[in-house]
Scaffold this motif. Structure first.
Motif, PDB file in Angstrom:
ATOM      1  N   GLY A 148       2.146 -19.239  12.179  1.00  0.00           N
ATOM      2  CA  GLY A 148       3.108 -20.551  12.274  1.00  0.00           C
ATOM      3  C   GLY A 148       4.329 -20.193  12.060  1.00  0.00           C
ATOM      4  N   LEU A 149       4.770 -18.890  11.988  1.00  0.00           N
ATOM      5  CA  LEU A 149       6.383 -18.563  11.721  1.00  0.00           C
ATOM      6  C   LEU A 149       6.684 -17.468  12.818  1.00  0.00           C
ATOM      7  N   PRO A 150       7.072 -17.915  13.995  1.00  0.00           N
ATOM      8  CA  PRO A 150       7.379 -16.712  14.870  1.00  0.00           C
ATOM      9  C   PRO A 150       8.443 -15.766  14.507  1.00  0.00           C
ATOM     10  N   GLY A 151       8.266 -14.504  14.555  1.00  0.00           N
ATOM     11  CA  GLY A 151       9.366 -13.612  14.412  1.00  0.00           C
ATOM     12  C   GLY A 151       9.229 -13.390  12.629  1.00  0.00           C
ATOM     13  N   ALA A 152       8.195 -13.942  12.027  1.00  0.00           N
ATOM     14  CA  ALA A 152       8.322 -13.632  10.557  1.00  0.00           C
ATOM     15  C   ALA A 152       8.043 -12.226  10.334  1.00  0.00           C
ATOM     16  N   ILE A 153       8.359 -11.707   9.068  1.00  0.00           N
ATOM     17  CA  ILE A 153       8.349 -10.409   8.552  1.00  0.00           C
ATOM     18  C   ILE A 153       7.623 -10.432   7.285  1.00  0.00           C
ATOM     19  N   PHE A 154       6.753  -9.917   7.123  1.00  0.00           N
ATOM     20  CA  PHE A 154       5.739  -9.888   5.904  1.00  0.00           C
ATOM     21  C   PHE A 154       6.124  -8.964   4.928  1.00  0.00           C
ATOM     22  N   GLN A 155       6.449  -9.429   3.729  1.00  0.00           N
ATOM     23  CA  GLN A 155       6.899  -8.548   2.492  1.00  0.00           C
ATOM     24  C   GLN A 155       5.657  -8.590   1.363  1.00  0.00           C
ATOM     25  N   GLN A 156       5.308  -7.257   0.865  1.00  0.00           N
ATOM     26  CA  GLN A 156       4.459  -7.171  -0.258  1.00  0.00           C
ATOM     27  C   GLN A 156       4.708  -5.939  -0.963  1.00  0.00           C
ATOM     28  N   ASP A 157       4.369  -5.802  -2.291  1.00  0.00           N
ATOM     29  CA  ASP A 157       4.689  -4.462  -3.062  1.00  0.00           C
ATOM     30  C   ASP A 157       3.495  -3.888  -2.463  1.00  0.00           C
ATOM     31  N   ASN A 158       3.641  -2.440  -3.538  1.00  0.00           N
ATOM     32  CA  ASN A 158       2.832  -1.490  -3.264  1.00  0.00           C
ATOM     33  C   ASN A 158       1.536  -1.450  -4.220  1.00  0.00           C
ATOM     34  N   ALA A 159       1.078  -2.546  -4.736  1.00  0.00           N
ATOM     35  CA  ALA A 159       0.059  -2.594  -5.763  1.00  0.00           C
ATOM     36  C   ALA A 159      -1.226  -1.934  -4.651  1.00  0.00           C
ATOM     37  N   HIS A 160      -2.173  -1.499  -5.688  1.00  0.00           N
ATOM     38  CA  HIS A 160      -3.356  -0.756  -5.016  1.00  0.00           C
ATOM     39  C   HIS A 160      -4.065  -1.651  -3.681  1.00  0.00           C
ATOM     40  N   PRO A 161      -4.431  -2.801  -4.189  1.00  0.00           N
ATOM     41  CA  PRO A 161      -5.193  -3.743  -3.185  1.00  0.00           C
ATOM     42  C   PRO A 161      -4.223  -4.017  -1.910  1.00  0.00           C
ATOM     43  N   HIS A 162      -3.081  -3.696  -2.050  1.00  0.00           N
ATOM     44  CA  HIS A 162      -2.359  -4.186  -0.769  1.00  0.00           C
ATOM     45  C   HIS A 162      -2.011  -2.960   0.073  1.00  0.00           C
ATOM     46  N   THR A 163      -2.107  -1.653  -0.367  1.00  0.00           N
ATOM     47  CA  THR A 163      -2.053  -0.363   0.163  1.00  0.00           C
ATOM     48  C   THR A 163      -3.546   0.140   0.632  1.00  0.00           C
ATOM     49  N   THR A 164      -4.674  -0.615   0.450  1.00  0.00           N
ATOM     50  CA  THR A 164      -5.926   0.091   0.908  1.00  0.00           C
ATOM     51  C   THR A 164      -5.946   0.045   2.518  1.00  0.00           C
ATOM     52  N   ARG A 165      -7.011   0.642   2.977  1.00  0.00           N
ATOM     53  CA  ARG A 165      -7.115   0.944   4.448  1.00  0.00           C
ATOM     54  C   ARG A 165      -7.315  -0.519   4.845  1.00  0.00           C
ATOM     55  N   VAL A 166      -8.406  -1.314   4.700  1.00  0.00           N
ATOM     56  CA  VAL A 166      -8.628  -2.435   4.944  1.00  0.00           C
ATOM     57  C   VAL A 166      -7.399  -3.504   5.254  1.00  0.00           C
ATOM     58  N   THR A 209       5.908  -5.930   9.056  1.00  0.00           N
ATOM     59  CA  THR A 209       5.910  -6.032   7.872  1.00  0.00           C
ATOM     60  C   THR A 209       7.341  -5.390   7.370  1.00  0.00           C
ATOM     61  N   LEU A 210       7.624  -5.855   6.222  1.00  0.00           N
ATOM     62  CA  LEU A 210       8.906  -5.025   5.559  1.00  0.00           C
ATOM     63  C   LEU A 210       8.405  -3.902   4.653  1.00  0.00           C
ATOM     64  N   PRO A 211       8.873  -2.501   4.850  1.00  0.00           N
ATOM     65  CA  PRO A 211       8.635  -1.500   3.887  1.00  0.00           C
ATOM     66  C   PRO A 211       9.303  -2.018   2.434  1.00  0.00           C
ATOM     67  N   TRP A 212       8.564  -1.648   1.271  1.00  0.00           N
ATOM     68  CA  TRP A 212       9.011  -1.870   0.040  1.00  0.00           C
ATOM     69  C   TRP A 212       9.072  -0.744  -0.959  1.00  0.00           C
TER      70      TRP A 212
END
Length: 305
Positions: free
Chosen positions: A209-227, A237-240
């Motif tokens: 619902g937000l055209p052009g949005a850039i998603f940010q998240q930290d590097n917690a383990h669940p965030h960086t899993t393959r799935v 996405t925005l590298p953090w």
């Protein structure tokens, strides 16, 4: 005169330069025990010895210690008056994670790449984060006296580690003009649960619902899993940098909610209060936080480069 960290009920001052305090509190800042001191020229050796004495000063001193040292009673108003003259403000200390030189280098590189981002660029970013709200109230009474612009000074920093405590873990996301309802996470968060319970149900529809949005998240383990990374391939996405919660405006949202949080004695009541407080959070406050990102990056880069 440099004042350092903490002020408690006993008016404990960190970083007070005692030799300067003796004279300033007595109204004889420039006398230096010499007759006609205003006309006396100090030698290089005396200047060197004075600088050495500053380095040897104990960084913790109490009001009673100062009074005993100068031979007069020191009242709190005297200390606060000199704080005001030195433009020192009472602030909560900046909480920082203990970082390795590699972490600092990556953070500086991340800031350097985004030094040219303007407010419009940051308004496209959707910030996400988790936070734990605990039963009872946070012991957040420690404050520091510092001047404007000294937030990241190491003298005014408290190191902290991220540890799990009893309470409620919530996940939230903020954008410039909207935000998601806080999600209470129960149990251990895995990569599959992160995708199924959060990404598919909330993040995906929200970003679509937000055209052009850039998603940010930290590097917690669940965030960086393959799935999780596979799911995010469909979005920008925005590298953090690792261990960098202080760069995210979401941390200020959590801080605001926790300051307003009354003491609760059951997890159920805690969840209800969190949802109620977040629902009444003003969107203008979030806009101000996101608009501060260019200055935040510049200040951090200049403070640690």
């Amino acid at each position: 005169m440099r004042f350092g960290r903490y002020l408690t009920d006993d008016y404990v001052l960190r970083g007070v330069e005692q030799h300067e305090t003796r004279w300033k509190l007595l109204g004889a800042e420039n006398t230096r025990k010499y007759q006609h001191a205003e006309n006396r020229v100090w030698s290089h050796q005396e200047d060197y010895e004075e600088r050495r004495s500053k380095d040897r000063v104990e960084r913790t001193v109490t009001r009673s210690t100062i009074g005993a040292d100068v031979g007069v009673a020191i009242v709190p108003q005297t200390i606060f008056r000199h704080f005001a003259e030195a433009n020192l403000k009472s602030k909560h200390p900046f909480h920082a994670l203990p970082l390795t030189p590699e972490h600092w280098q990556l953070r500086l590189q991340w800031c350097q790449v985004r030094l040219m981002w303007n407010v419009t660029d940051w308004q496209k970013v959707v910030f996400s984060d988790e936070s734990r709200f605990v039963l009872g109230t946070d012991d957040n009474h420690v404050r520091v006296w510092r001047r404007p612009g000294e937030r990241y000074n190491s003298l005014h920093t408290v190191l902290r580690h991220t540890i799990r405590t009893a309470g409620v873990m919530v996940w939230g996301v903020i954008a410039y003009d909207s935000r998601c309802t806080l999600i209470v996470m129960r149990g251990t968060l895995t990569g599959h649960l992160y995708v199924d319970d959060i990404f598919r149900s909330y993040v995906g529809p929200f970003l679509n619902g937000l055209p052009g949005a850039i998603f940010q998240q930290d590097n917690a383990h669940p965030h960086t899993t393959r799935v999780a990374l596979d799911f995010l391939r469909h979005f920008q996405t925005l590298p953090w940098p690792a261990h960098s919660p202080d760069l995210s405006p979401v941390e200020h949202v959590w801080n605001q909610l926790k300051r307003q949080m009354p003491s609760r004695h059951s997890v159920h009541d805690l969840e209800l209060v969190i949802q109620e407080l977040s629902a009444h959070l003003l969107q203008d406050n979030i806009r101000c936080l996101i608009n501060s990102m260019p200055d935040r990056v510049v200040v951090f880069f200049c403070s640690w480069s």
